[in-house]
Each structure stands twice: as C-alpha cells, then as structure tokens.
Scaffold this active site. Sequence first.
Site, short mmCIF file in Angstrom:
data_model
loop_
_atom_site.label_atom_id
_atom_site.label_comp_id
_atom_site.label_asym_id
_atom_site.label_seq_id
_atom_site.Cartn_x
_atom_site.Cartn_y
_atom_site.Cartn_z
N ASP A 96 -5.47 -7.87 -8.50
CA ASP A 96 -4.62 -6.49 -8.51
C ASP A 96 -4.14 -6.24 -9.93
O ASP A 96 -3.17 -6.92 -10.35
CB ASP A 96 -3.28 -6.56 -7.48
CG ASP A 96 -2.67 -5.52 -7.11
OD1 ASP A 96 -2.84 -4.42 -7.90
OD2 ASP A 96 -2.43 -5.51 -5.74
N ASP A 196 -3.53 -0.66 -9.47
CA ASP A 196 -2.19 -0.15 -9.01
C ASP A 196 -1.79 1.22 -9.56
O ASP A 196 -1.97 1.48 -10.84
CB ASP A 196 -1.10 -0.80 -9.44
CG ASP A 196 0.24 -0.65 -8.79
OD1 ASP A 196 0.37 -0.98 -7.53
OD2 ASP A 196 1.21 -0.53 -9.31
N GLU A 248 -5.45 2.59 -6.62
CA GLU A 248 -4.54 3.13 -5.48
C GLU A 248 -3.94 4.44 -6.22
O GLU A 248 -3.62 4.63 -7.29
CB GLU A 248 -3.39 2.31 -5.33
CG GLU A 248 -2.31 2.61 -4.48
CD GLU A 248 -0.83 2.16 -4.66
OE1 GLU A 248 0.00 1.78 -3.79
OE2 GLU A 248 -0.55 1.78 -5.90
N HIS A 322 1.06 -4.06 1.82
CA HIS A 322 2.23 -4.73 1.42
C HIS A 322 3.40 -3.59 1.50
O HIS A 322 4.45 -3.92 1.14
CB HIS A 322 2.14 -5.40 0.43
CG HIS A 322 1.80 -4.85 -0.68
ND1 HIS A 322 0.53 -4.21 -1.01
CD2 HIS A 322 2.71 -4.51 -2.04
CE1 HIS A 322 0.41 -3.46 -2.01
NE2 HIS A 322 1.79 -3.66 -2.53
N ASP A 323 3.19 -2.33 1.33
CA ASP A 323 4.02 -1.26 1.38
C ASP A 323 4.43 -0.40 2.44
O ASP A 323 5.37 0.45 2.44
CB ASP A 323 3.80 -0.27 0.15
CG ASP A 323 3.61 -1.01 -1.32
OD1 ASP A 323 4.25 -1.86 -1.49
OD2 ASP A 323 2.54 -0.26 -2.04
#
Length: 546
Positions: A96, A196, A248, A322-323
């Site tokens: 990531d 990200d 993302e 995870h968000d």
Amino acid sequence: MKDIFKQCIYQIYPKSFYSSCGKATGDIKGITQKLDYLSLLGVDYIWITPIFLSPQNDNGYDVADYYQIDPAYGTMQDVDELIQKAKEKQIGIMFDMVFNHTSTNHVWFQKAIQGDPEYMDYYIFKDPVDGGEPTNWQSKFGGSSWEYVEHLDKYYLHLFDKTQADLNWKNENVRKALHAVLDFWLEKGIKGFRFDVINLISKPDVYRNDDFGDGKSMYTDGKRIHEFLKEMHEETFGKYEDIVTVGEMSATSIDYCIQYTNPQSHELDTVFNFHHLKVDYQDNQKWSLKPYDFDMIMQLFETWQTRIDQGGGVNALFWCNHDQPRVVSRFGDDQIYREESVKMLATAMHFMKGMPYIYQGEELGMSNAGFTTIEEYRDVESINYFHMHPELSDTEKYKILKAKSRDNARTPMQWDASIYGGFSTAKPWIDVCKNKNYINVEKAIAKKDSTFYYYQKLIQLRKEYDVMAYGTYHILKNQENMVYAYERTYENEVLYVVCNFSAESRLYEHREEYALLLGNYNSIAYKKGMLRPYEALVFYRKDDEL
Ligand code: TEU
C-alpha cells in the site's frame, strides 16, 4: 500471471490480523503463519495496508521511511520470507503506497521544517493570506487543512492529519524519489500496489478559497493527474507484465475512472470509488445516520457497471475495507439472518464485473465492533469527530460512531473463541468483538456450509466460468422493492442473479430454462418465483443458439 477479471484480492490490516509473538499488535510473521488459511480460501493476491516505518498516528498511513519496515511489524527479512512463502502458494503480495503525503517525521519533512529550500519544495508551504490560512480548505479528518509553522511564518498543507504533510508532485525530484521507492519493492518481488488517495496528488496552480468551503474541487482529479499516473506506470511497474495496481480514488467520477483503468491509458488496472458506500450518508456527510437508500445503490451499480465497461475500464468490486463499517451490519442483518445476508451480499458483489476484494474477516461475516465508550476507540478520525463536536450530546455521537467509525473494521481478526479471539495471547491494541465465540475461523472451517466456504466457492466460480469474469452486465429493472437482479452474458453463456436485500419474502421472475448454479440457503430447496429473506440465487444457462 495477472488476469484482472479472474482473480481475487484479500486485504489484510496487519495490526489486527494475527500476532505471531503474543503482542498487542499483529505482525508480518503472523501473516506468513496464516498463508495456509488464505490459500484455502483461494485468493490470488494479498494487499497489506502500510507496514513502513511510521509514528502510527494514522496506523501507518503516515509513512516516515518507505524503505524501512516498522519494527512493530517485524523486519525486512520477515517481508522477504512472506514474499517467498506466498509465492510458493501462488499468492502475490501487494503493498500500500501512500504517496499523497508523508509523515512529518519523514526526513524530507524534517529538512523542510528546518527551512531547507530544496526540501520545502517537496511539500506545499504557503505564505499566510491576510494574516491567516492561505485558503478555506478543510482536512478530511476535521479542522483546517493548513498548519502554521511559526519560525518559517508559513503554512503547510495537510489534507489529512496535521502529521501527514502533502507532497508536491509538481516537483520532479519528488516524483523521481517515489518512483525509486516502487522500483525498490518491485525488485524485492512485490506483485502489486494499492495507491492511497492517488487522485488527490495533482494540486492546482493557484491556491484559492473553494466555494464549497472544503477545497475538494480544487485538488480532486487535478489537472496533471493522468500525466503523473502515466509517468509512474512508464517509469516503474509498467515495465513488468504481472503487476496488479489499484488506485484509491476519493470523490472521483466515472469519466476519470474510465481513463484511469482503460489498459490503453497505461495508468492503473483498477480503482476504488466510494459512491456506493455513501448511500447511507445524510447530505453527503459521513457522520450522520440514515437508512441506506436501496434505489440509489442499485442505480450506482448499474451506472458504474455499464459505463466503466463501455469505456473499456475496470471496476474494483468491494463492500469493505479498513475505513468502512462491516457490510453485514450495514446492508445486511448481523443478528437473525447473519449468514444468509453475508452470503447474499457477497453474491450481489462477486457476480458483477470487475476485480473483487475481500477484507479480512468479511468471509466470516464479522460484524461492527459494538463499542460504547470513547475509550474503546483508537481511530484518529473517530476521536477527532468525538472531540470536535461539542454541539452534539455524547449519546448522539456514540450512536453515530457505533455505525460509522472506521474502528468497526479494525477489531482483531477472530480466529477462535479464546479470550482474545486467537489473535494474540496478549490484550490486543483494540478490543475483540464480543461475538468472537460464535464468529471465528475455527468454527467457519469446521462447518461445511459456512460463509467461509461460500466465499471460497465464489472465488472458484470466477475462475471456472468465463461469463462470471468477462460477461457483459445488464441490470433487470421492475423488480419488487429490495430485489437486485441482473444478467451477465458472454458468448453462449448467461448468468441470472437475483438477490433479496430485505428480511421479508420477495417475488422474482423464475426462468424455467436455467439451472441453479448457486444459492445461499444451502441444501434447502429454493421456491420457484419466491425469494426468502436475504436469499440470493444464481442461475446459469449455456445455449448453442444464444
Ligand atoms: O483513505 C482515504 C480517505 O479519503 C478516507 O478519508 C476515507 O474516505 C475515510 O476514512 C472515510 O471515513 C485513505 C486510507 O484508506 C485511510 O486509512 C487513511 O487514513 C487516509 O487515506 C489517509 O492516508
């Protein structure tokens, strides 16, 4: 070899996955030790959220050194071993990359803050305007996006926490330095990258107030974004044939996503967009409570599935990360119809066109955390929210946090029913969800018709059936309320998918000439024309005349 439409990615949040050595947090060795489990599930890649050196203010999304592994997670040797062992099981490791910003602990920022002009240009430093902040932009974690540095009499930009300073991508040296980071990991055998908030990297030429008051329109999908992505592709992972990438994308649009993911563009393979995960936002605000809008989510699926495909792009298929709150608590039923709704939601998602992502514990039907006091929360965004809204009562805020906090996804992976859910022998950094006694890996593996084996089946079917991977998507409208129905067609094959998103029975149009391929009520025969609560049915037809 990558085959975007046939493969499946599993996301690991290492801090909460498994501790190999009885610590409060998970580690890399913990992932290596669980490779058999992941291999049994059948995933092709594991995306691991950032494990680089970091002060962990945002759990690793604040990177202090892209070349070092945070000691909390282990060593470089552990990473080498993980890459090697995963490869033996035909699993690729994806890293990531947080390239929109670095931690303020990064040596570049440390030099910048000392006034070194070379490194100040790695970031976005601006003079005060009228004695105050340069613009009215808001941080995504609450408050202003500018932090004042007194001895420099300048502000620096941070779209996230004030310890996450935005990089200046206009500076060629910054881009080169980031490319070098990718090369380093590619040489180590990393098989993919998740980038990200990558559509926020191209900032405007002129910094001015934004009419909407938050600044998003000034830097989202900015003017040089495609150029930066193409350059990164060409200079780094584009030189390899088997690297999978996903960007993302914050608040993006279909047209941008087509260009980001169309192979001709040489930018990325897939992208995450979040429009379908905002259908329970009141006035586009995350920190609000609203029952989700079923018609809106169906409409979004239809539009994105159809238009991305027509434009030659590729969707990432996902409910969780995870968000995000846990999908079963959000769009399903984490009590009475837990297993049925977990499987139905998985069916609805995995039969669409794109590349599917499974977030750790989703395959078990893990639920929201159920925290009731602020002391249980760990997430910077949640804690900021709680403290920055004195106008709301604690009771109101707790209700919202319970539904919306990112910590809902971050409770430890539930391996068994032991005191800490088998995650560690020590008390974890964040509490284990109370339902670990009946929702856990041990139980799921032992039960033939568990949600785990259902996910395993979905992964296998995608590999077996070309129509599931490559078929054209077509929504079937005029269904009963809360029924999502669609077809996929490819050469002489058709898939017909019907999913009941409600806790009541619903009608669907039965098709005699199709065979049942998959259903979530296990061995119990389905009723022609009628869906039971949260029932999902997938029918298949192969016809020479089609
Ligand atoms: O998240 C990007 C992002 O926009 C998040 O703010 C997301 O919308 C929010 O969490 C929803 O409440 C990425 C990472 O996934 C996240 O974990 C990081 O905190 C963030 O970037 C900053 O790096």
